[in-house]
Design an enzyme around this catalytic site. Structure first.
Site, PDB file in Angstrom:
ATOM      1  N   ASP A 182      47.252  35.941  53.342  1.00 46.82           N
ATOM      2  CA  ASP A 182      47.972  36.600  52.258  1.00 46.82           C
ATOM      3  C   ASP A 182      48.531  37.918  52.811  1.00 46.82           C
ATOM      4  OD1 ASP A 182      45.973  38.569  52.194  1.00 46.82           O
ATOM      5  OD2 ASP A 182      44.947  37.703  50.477  1.00 46.82           O
ATOM      6  N   ASP A 207      43.493  34.850  42.017  1.00 44.58           N
ATOM      7  CA  ASP A 207      42.503  34.705  43.081  1.00 44.58           C
ATOM      8  C   ASP A 207      42.004  36.073  43.541  1.00 44.58           C
ATOM      9  OD1 ASP A 207      42.988  32.066  42.796  1.00 44.58           O
ATOM     10  OD2 ASP A 207      43.830  31.731  44.792  1.00 44.58           O
ATOM     11  N   HIS A 234      35.980  45.603  39.121  1.00 46.80           N
ATOM     12  CA  HIS A 234      37.297  46.202  39.393  1.00 46.80           C
ATOM     13  C   HIS A 234      38.332  45.123  39.703  1.00 46.80           C
ATOM     14  CE1 HIS A 234      40.110  49.208  41.231  1.00 46.80           C
ATOM     15  NE2 HIS A 234      40.451  48.147  41.943  1.00 46.80           N
ATOM     16  N   HIS A 238      42.170  43.395  37.873  1.00 47.05           N
ATOM     17  CA  HIS A 238      43.481  43.016  38.419  1.00 47.05           C
ATOM     18  C   HIS A 238      43.806  41.564  38.089  1.00 47.05           C
ATOM     19  CE1 HIS A 238      43.944  46.744  40.455  1.00 47.05           C
ATOM     20  NE2 HIS A 238      43.054  46.526  41.418  1.00 47.05           N
ATOM     21  N   HIS A 244      45.876  49.868  38.689  1.00 52.60           N
ATOM     22  CA  HIS A 244      44.925  50.949  38.893  1.00 52.60           C
ATOM     23  C   HIS A 244      45.087  52.024  37.824  1.00 52.60           C
ATOM     24  CE1 HIS A 244      44.402  49.797  43.374  1.00 52.60           C
ATOM     25  NE2 HIS A 244      43.431  49.298  42.632  1.00 52.60           N
TER      26      HIS A 244
END
Length: 561
Positions: A182, A207, A234, A238, A244
């Site tokens: 990635d 993912d 955290h 996402h 953030h």
């Protein structure tokens, strides 16, 4: 992808800031690293190869101010000490700024990615597990379930684990290393910890990837390692569409903040709940409602690995390390079952040490002390020495059994104090007491005519703790709390040696007492006598004497011992 060079558009502000800054300001290297960091995390645009646009210093200062606002720092617009320290903290891989940098808000701190899941039931599966963590697969799966539930109770989303590889999961969880197909390669222990992809229709959407080279822990009593539950909460933020946040108590702050307590009691901050409910709506709850959790909390593993002694954590500022080595640009300091890592930027990965056996996978449990270490130049293998033996590692994995030091030219049963590879002749030096041996890596054999007296390295301390070559080419001898520097290509100590190693290497204060005065150099030999301190790198044929004399001024920088 992280750019490899600053590019022309940042050259002018970088030089201007470096030239105009007073002595207390950051170095040109710090400015370069800062610009790279700002671009990596979205505060500055990436360089455009189609144009040679110059960026003004004002634009760079504006980007620094936005970063400082995001991190809760004073908005100085300068790369001051606190700003640089924040940039070096372990953190999430994803950018902080999802749009124009100036849109970071003061009131509403959370950020939205603009994408959400269009269903209320999401499936998940752990596809691979950490290889070197004490957390077994069952604990990892339970921690992932708890972390997802944290978001589910505030949004009404339901998360279902699927165990079969034949069932497609919305959120695939992997522990990976370095480049893993990635755009966010991992960087080893410290630095970036994990990342997740926002919701969408792409196969990788949702993912979540964790750096397998981190020391993942849960319930650690001494603060060692990185708390997996806190990082997972955290990253799943996402995976649900949150960016953030700059809110002080938000779990979505980009920097790792340590453990967050028991998973069965943890609840999101108000800022995180507000951001989530902007995406998925509010969940009606009565004041007495409690989040639904799994009834069984994961068992806490022992903090110490079963093969490690219950030893107190040593004080790095006391020096006297067992081994010191430059491995792929980072400096490792070994002491007993522990080690510290110094990044190329000069920042410690952590002020607390990590455990040797947790990091170097396969190192026998009976090895209590690493006496020397170095990275082999030809193939990048890492050699760890203890007693009359050494072990070879590829990355962090052991290759084969222990090997005797006799292979490197030492007498049977001999041990080493220090080992290093000198880049100026490609030879490996093995030091014991006041003498040393030399090994030819290219020919895979010891050089004849050894051992020799260590005094050939003029000014070096006898029986050093270890020797290593820095990233700029200087050679460093370490002993006790001091180091001796040999300038690049030289076998004579710099005039300012020895110096205290604490301030430069270990983020420690300088001692009250000064370093001991180096021994005076040996007197110049009288005419007619020979005090041959160095030899030319041997070739198959030596040049005639007159030609050699004429070449001495040119060869002065390439003498080898």
């Amino acid at each position: 992808m992280r750019p490899l060079a600053l590019g022309l558009r940042f050259l002018t502000p970088l030089l201007l800031l470096a030239r105009s800054a007073p002595a207390s300001e950051p170095s040109a290297q710090d400015v370069s690293l800062g610009v790279d960091w700002l671009r990596l995390y979205g505060y500055l645009p990436p360089p455009d190869p189609a144009q040679a646009q110059l960026q003004s210093p004002e634009k760079l200062r504006d980007a620094i101010k936005v970063m400082q606002r995001f991190a809760g720092l004073p908005e100085t617009g300068r790369l001051d000490k606190r700003t640089l320290e924040t940039m070096r903290k372990p953190r999430c891989s994803l950018p902080d700024v999802l749009g124009p940098a100036g849109l970071v808000r003061r009131r509403r701190r959370y950020a939205l990615s603009g994408s959400v899941w269009r269903k209320r039931i999401l499936t998940w599966r752990v596809q691979s597990f950490p290889q070197s963590s004490l957390l077994n697969p069952q604990i990892v799966r339970t921690l992932m379930s708890y972390a997802l539930t944290v978001w589910g109770v505030e949004s009404g989303l339901t998360f279902q684990e699927v165990n079969s590889q034949h069932q497609e999961a919305d959120i695939l969880i992997d522990f990976a290393r370095a480049y893993h197909q990635d755009s966010y390669p991992f960087d080893g222990l410290g630095g970036t910890l994990a990342h997740a992809f926002f919701p969408g229709e792409h196969p990788i959407s949702g993912d979540t990837h964790f750096d397998d080279e981190e020391i993942w822990t849960f319930g650690s009593q001494d603060g060692e390692g990185t708390d997996l539950f806190a990082v997972a909460v955290h990253e799943f933020g996402h995976a649900l569409g949150l960016g953030h946040s700059s809110a002080p108590n938000s779990i979505m702050r980009p920097f790792y903040q340590g453990p967050v307590g028991d998973p069965d009691k943890y609840r999101l901050s108000q800022d995180d709940r507000d951001g989530l409910q902007q995406l998925y709506g509010k969940v009606p709850q009565t004041p007495n409602d409690q989040p639904t959790r799994k009834p069984l909390i994961p068992p806490r593993p022992s903090v110490l690995p079963p093969d490690s002694p219950s030893a107190p954590v040593p004080d790095r500022c006391e020096g006297s390390f067992d081994a010191i080595a430059n491995i792929r640009g980072e400096t490792f300091f070994f002491k007993g079952p522990w080690f510290w890592r110094l990044q190329p930027s000069g920042q410690l990965v952590s002020p607390r040490p990590a455990r040797v056996h947790r990091f170097w996978e396969g190192l026998p449990s009976h090895v209590r002390v690493i006496q020397a270490a170095y990275a082999r130049r030809g193939d990048g293998r890492i050699l760890l020495f203890s007693g009359p033996q050494f072990w070879v590692f590829r990355e962090r994995q052991l290759e084969g059994a222990a090997r005797p030091l006799e292979e490197l030219g030492l007498p049977p049963g001999e041990e080493v104090d220090a080992v290093f590879s000198w880049p100026f002749n490609g030879k490996t030096y093995l030091i014991r007491g006041q003498q040393y041996w030399r090994y030819d890596e290219a020919a895979a054999r010891p050089d004849p005519g050894y051992p020799r007296d260590l005094s050939l390295w003029e000014g070096a301390p006898p029986a050093p703790d270890d020797v290593t070559v820095g990233n700029t080419g200087d050679t460093y001898f370490f002993k006790g709390t001091h180091y001796w520097r040999f300038p690049k290509g030289s076998v004579k100590t710099a005039p300012d040696s020895p110096q205290s190693m604490g301030p430069k290497w270990l983020d420690c204060p300088a001692p009250d007492f000064g370093p001991r005065t180096p021994e005076p150099p040996k007197p110049t030999p009288k005419p007619g006598t020979c005090d041959c301190r160095c030899e030319l790198n041997q070739a198959s044929e030596r040049p005639p004497a007159l030609l050699l004399l004429s070449l001495l001024p040119l060869l002065a920088g390439v003498l080898f011992c």
